[in-house]
Design an enzyme around this catalytic site. Structure first.
Site, PDB file in Angstrom:
ATOM      1  N   HIS A  43       0.835  -1.206   0.000  1.00  0.00           N
ATOM      2  CA  HIS A  43       0.000   0.000   0.000  1.00  0.00           C
ATOM      3  C   HIS A  43       0.866   1.252   0.000  1.00  0.00           C
ATOM      4  CE1 HIS A  43      -2.914   3.030   1.162  1.00  0.00           C
ATOM      5  NE2 HIS A  43      -2.291   3.212   2.316  1.00  0.00           N
ATOM      6  N   HIS A  69       3.374   7.886   5.358  1.00  0.00           N
ATOM      7  CA  HIS A  69       2.136   8.526   5.806  1.00  0.00           C
ATOM      8  C   HIS A  69       1.390   7.779   6.908  1.00  0.00           C
ATOM      9  CE1 HIS A  69       0.036   5.852   2.909  1.00  0.00           C
ATOM     10  NE2 HIS A  69      -1.040   6.090   3.635  1.00  0.00           N
ATOM     11  N   ASP A  70       1.608   6.499   7.064  1.00  0.00           N
ATOM     12  CA  ASP A  70       0.913   5.750   8.116  1.00  0.00           C
ATOM     13  C   ASP A  70       1.802   5.392   9.301  1.00  0.00           C
ATOM     14  OD1 ASP A  70      -1.690   5.700   7.106  1.00  0.00           O
ATOM     15  OD2 ASP A  70      -1.309   3.915   5.889  1.00  0.00           O
ATOM     16  N   GLU A  73       0.625   6.857  12.720  1.00  0.00           N
ATOM     17  CA  GLU A  73      -0.682   6.332  13.083  1.00  0.00           C
ATOM     18  C   GLU A  73      -0.651   4.852  13.451  1.00  0.00           C
ATOM     19  OE1 GLU A  73      -4.815   5.954  10.576  1.00  0.00           O
ATOM     20  OE2 GLU A  73      -3.546   7.698  10.242  1.00  0.00           O
ATOM     21  N   ASP A  74       0.165   4.084  12.732  1.00  0.00           N
ATOM     22  CA  ASP A  74       0.074   2.628  12.829  1.00  0.00           C
ATOM     23  C   ASP A  74       1.314   1.911  13.345  1.00  0.00           C
ATOM     24  OD1 ASP A  74      -2.489   2.827  11.789  1.00  0.00           O
ATOM     25  OD2 ASP A  74      -1.861   2.424   9.738  1.00  0.00           O
ATOM     26  N   ASP A 130      -3.712   8.022  -1.312  1.00  0.00           N
ATOM     27  CA  ASP A 130      -4.092   7.030  -0.309  1.00  0.00           C
ATOM     28  C   ASP A 130      -5.502   6.519  -0.572  1.00  0.00           C
ATOM     29  OD1 ASP A 130      -3.783   5.604   2.266  1.00  0.00           O
ATOM     30  OD2 ASP A 130      -5.206   7.089   3.035  1.00  0.00           O
TER      31      ASP A 130
END
Length: 192
Positions: A43, A69-70, A73-74, A130
């Site tokens: 992804h 980008h994640d 957050e993750d 995204d």
């Protein structure tokens, strides 16, 4: 702060490779939610490719931010860590595209819709790419435990977010529109 050797020729390529390695390690045990359970890094690479194509490869900052980008957050990555490794411009885009996990899921989703029109150009590119990637994944490898109504709801929510991102890149917007329309058709066809 800039990366070591950032002033040498080819530094954007080195920075990209470092970001790819960083993202791959941070997301090493993560898989996509779909039935194919693809490695999460797939992804990230798709989002980075879409952003690179949208900018004709002329903005390494936003491409690197797309890879990362994640991470806030993750993963266990911190704002300070990303800033130290990849610089202030990159971490600002990453932070701008990161959901605040202290909010409820419904609040986060609404916040994305509300914040989209006010995002920076770079953040809009990452968010748009995204959403393209997510819709493609949802259509081709949806979560097995999601009923059709939840999948369609996700498509409609993504459409609402992208409404606030429009005007940033016509080609990327066309890719989103295609993913949206083709994906809904595919999902509805699978339900027959």
């Amino acid at each position: 702060m800039t990366l070591p050797n950032a002033s040498l020729p080819g530094a954007p390529l080195l920075d990209f490779a470092r970001a790819l390695d960083f993202a791959a390690h941070k997301h090493i045990d993560q898989r996509r939610k779909g039935v194919r359970a693809e490695p999460y890094v797939n992804h990230l690479s798709e989002v980075a490719l879409l952003v690179a194509e949208a900018t004709a490869g002329k903005d390494p900052v936003v491409v690197i931010a797309a890879l990362l980008h994640d991470t806030l957050e993750d993963t266990d990555a911190s704002y300070e860590e990303i800033e130290q490794l990849f610089g202030t411009e990159v971490v600002q885009v990453v932070a701008e595209t990161t959901d605040d996990k202290r909010m409820s899921k419904a609040e986060r989703k609404q916040h994305q819709i509300d914040a989209a029109p006010h995002a920076s150009t770079r953040a809009k590119l990452v968010k748009l790419a995204d959403k393209v990637s997510n819709l493609r994944s949802m259509a081709h490898s949806p979560p097995a435990d999601w009923p059709l109504s939840r999948k369609v709801e996700y498509f409609e929510w993504a459409h609402a977010v992208v409404a606030g991102l429009r005007g940033i890149d016509a080609r990327l917007e066309a890719l989103f529109d295609r993913a949206y329309h083709d994906g809904l058709a595919e999902l509805r066809g699978q339900a027959v």
